[in-house]
Scaffold this motif. Structure first.
Motif, PDB file in Angstrom:
ATOM      1  N   UNK A  20      42.659  44.794  35.641  1.00 39.30           N
ATOM      2  CA  UNK A  20      42.859  44.434  37.236  1.00 39.30           C
ATOM      3  C   UNK A  20      43.070  45.929  37.813  1.00 39.30           C
ATOM      4  N   UNK A  21      42.619  46.513  39.035  1.00 41.83           N
ATOM      5  CA  UNK A  21      42.086  47.400  38.653  1.00 41.83           C
ATOM      6  C   UNK A  21      42.313  47.661  41.358  1.00 41.83           C
ATOM      7  N   UNK A  22      42.538  48.924  41.541  1.00 46.58           N
ATOM      8  CA  UNK A  22      42.545  49.003  42.681  1.00 46.58           C
ATOM      9  C   UNK A  22      41.278  50.712  43.346  1.00 46.58           C
ATOM     10  N   UNK A  23      41.187  50.519  44.923  1.00 51.37           N
ATOM     11  CA  UNK A  23      40.746  51.799  45.226  1.00 51.37           C
ATOM     12  C   UNK A  23      41.600  52.222  46.119  1.00 51.37           C
ATOM     13  N   UNK A  24      40.643  53.180  46.430  1.00 52.09           N
ATOM     14  CA  UNK A  24      41.526  53.698  47.516  1.00 52.09           C
ATOM     15  C   UNK A  24      41.098  53.427  49.037  1.00 52.09           C
ATOM     16  N   UNK A  25      40.007  52.740  48.926  1.00 51.42           N
ATOM     17  CA  UNK A  25      40.187  51.922  49.865  1.00 51.42           C
ATOM     18  C   UNK A  25      40.669  50.650  50.640  1.00 51.42           C
ATOM     19  N   UNK A  26      41.065  49.584  49.717  1.00 49.72           N
ATOM     20  CA  UNK A  26      42.207  49.065  50.056  1.00 49.72           C
ATOM     21  C   UNK A  26      41.336  47.567  49.057  1.00 49.72           C
ATOM     22  N   UNK A  27      40.673  47.944  48.266  1.00 53.62           N
ATOM     23  CA  UNK A  27      39.949  46.483  47.751  1.00 53.62           C
ATOM     24  C   UNK A  27      40.924  46.770  45.624  1.00 53.62           C
ATOM     25  N   UNK A  28      40.214  45.345  45.927  1.00 55.29           N
ATOM     26  CA  UNK A  28      41.263  45.394  44.338  1.00 55.29           C
ATOM     27  C   UNK A  28      39.640  44.344  43.943  1.00 55.29           C
ATOM     28  N   UNK A  29      39.813  44.472  42.374  1.00 55.94           N
ATOM     29  CA  UNK A  29      38.932  44.207  40.765  1.00 55.94           C
ATOM     30  C   UNK A  29      39.894  43.841  40.039  1.00 55.94           C
ATOM     31  N   UNK A  30      38.855  42.424  39.278  1.00 56.11           N
ATOM     32  CA  UNK A  30      39.355  42.229  37.751  1.00 56.11           C
ATOM     33  C   UNK A  30      38.155  42.294  37.672  1.00 56.11           C
ATOM     34  N   UNK A  31      38.299  42.318  36.041  1.00 54.24           N
ATOM     35  CA  UNK A  31      36.913  42.216  35.500  1.00 54.24           C
ATOM     36  C   UNK A  31      37.544  41.517  34.086  1.00 54.24           C
ATOM     37  N   UNK A  32      36.973  41.716  32.787  1.00 56.46           N
ATOM     38  CA  UNK A  32      37.021  41.942  31.525  1.00 56.46           C
ATOM     39  C   UNK A  32      37.285  42.653  30.546  1.00 56.46           C
ATOM     40  N   UNK A  33      38.433  42.972  30.316  1.00 56.96           N
ATOM     41  CA  UNK A  33      38.722  44.539  29.269  1.00 56.96           C
ATOM     42  C   UNK A  33      37.376  44.940  28.371  1.00 56.96           C
ATOM     43  N   UNK A  34      36.756  45.603  28.773  1.00 60.88           N
ATOM     44  CA  UNK A  34      35.875  45.770  27.879  1.00 60.88           C
ATOM     45  C   UNK A  34      34.238  46.309  28.786  1.00 60.88           C
ATOM     46  N   UNK A  35      34.093  45.366  29.518  1.00 63.40           N
ATOM     47  CA  UNK A  35      33.183  44.632  30.680  1.00 63.40           C
ATOM     48  C   UNK A  35      33.791  45.530  32.425  1.00 63.40           C
ATOM     49  N   UNK A  36      34.364  46.491  32.542  1.00 59.59           N
ATOM     50  CA  UNK A  36      34.618  46.804  33.427  1.00 59.59           C
ATOM     51  C   UNK A  36      33.530  47.212  34.741  1.00 59.59           C
ATOM     52  N   UNK A  37      32.632  47.384  34.320  1.00 57.74           N
ATOM     53  CA  UNK A  37      31.008  47.628  35.418  1.00 57.74           C
ATOM     54  C   UNK A  37      30.739  46.376  36.637  1.00 57.74           C
ATOM     55  N   UNK A  38      31.327  44.847  35.630  1.00 64.44           N
ATOM     56  CA  UNK A  38      31.146  43.761  36.134  1.00 64.44           C
ATOM     57  C   UNK A  38      31.496  42.916  37.040  1.00 64.44           C
ATOM     58  N   UNK A  39      32.605  43.933  37.306  1.00 59.58           N
ATOM     59  CA  UNK A  39      33.804  42.993  38.287  1.00 59.58           C
ATOM     60  C   UNK A  39      33.574  42.609  39.559  1.00 59.58           C
ATOM     61  N   UNK A  40      35.016  41.633  40.082  1.00 60.18           N
ATOM     62  CA  UNK A  40      34.609  40.927  41.013  1.00 60.18           C
ATOM     63  C   UNK A  40      35.600  42.092  41.595  1.00 60.18           C
ATOM     64  N   UNK A  41      35.239  41.806  43.400  1.00 57.89           N
ATOM     65  CA  UNK A  41      36.164  41.915  44.231  1.00 57.89           C
ATOM     66  C   UNK A  41      35.962  41.507  45.237  1.00 57.89           C
ATOM     67  N   UNK A  42      37.514  41.807  45.931  1.00 51.32           N
ATOM     68  CA  UNK A  42      37.869  41.654  47.011  1.00 51.32           C
ATOM     69  C   UNK A  42      38.694  42.730  47.863  1.00 51.32           C
ATOM     70  N   UNK A  43      39.442  42.190  49.112  1.00 49.64           N
ATOM     71  CA  UNK A  43      40.756  43.170  49.283  1.00 49.64           C
ATOM     72  C   UNK A  43      42.093  43.058  48.699  1.00 49.64           C
ATOM     73  N   UNK A  44      43.335  43.617  48.258  1.00 50.51           N
ATOM     74  CA  UNK A  44      44.545  43.492  47.760  1.00 50.51           C
ATOM     75  C   UNK A  44      44.556  42.417  47.647  1.00 50.51           C
TER      76      UNK A  44
END
Length: 63
Positions: A20-44
């Motif tokens: 699980x990741x976040x950015x400074x724009x208030x978005x959250x990300x979820x990805x399979x470990x090792x494939x972080x370039x292919x993520x799903x994103x939405x708000x936190x």
């Protein structure tokens, strides 16, 4: 390119590891470990709600 800050991988049974990741724009990300370039994103808040619903067993029928 987005500046995503990834948490340590969360691994369930077997090799099912997610990050699980976040950015400074208030978005959250979820990805399979090792494939972080292919993520799903939405708000936190949306990711928080998804995790709560999964923990409550509302996605068990998908497993």
């Amino acid at each position: 390119m987005r500046d995503i800050i990834w948490e340590a991988p969360y691994c369930g049974e077997g090799n099912n590891c997610f990050r699980i990741g976040t950015d400074d724009q208030g978005n959250a990300y979820i990805a399979v470990a090792g494939a972080e370039g292919a993520y799903v994103t939405d708000t936190r808040e949306a990711l928080r709600t998804l995790i709560r619903e999964i923990k409550a067993g509302k996605a068990d029928h998908l497993l």
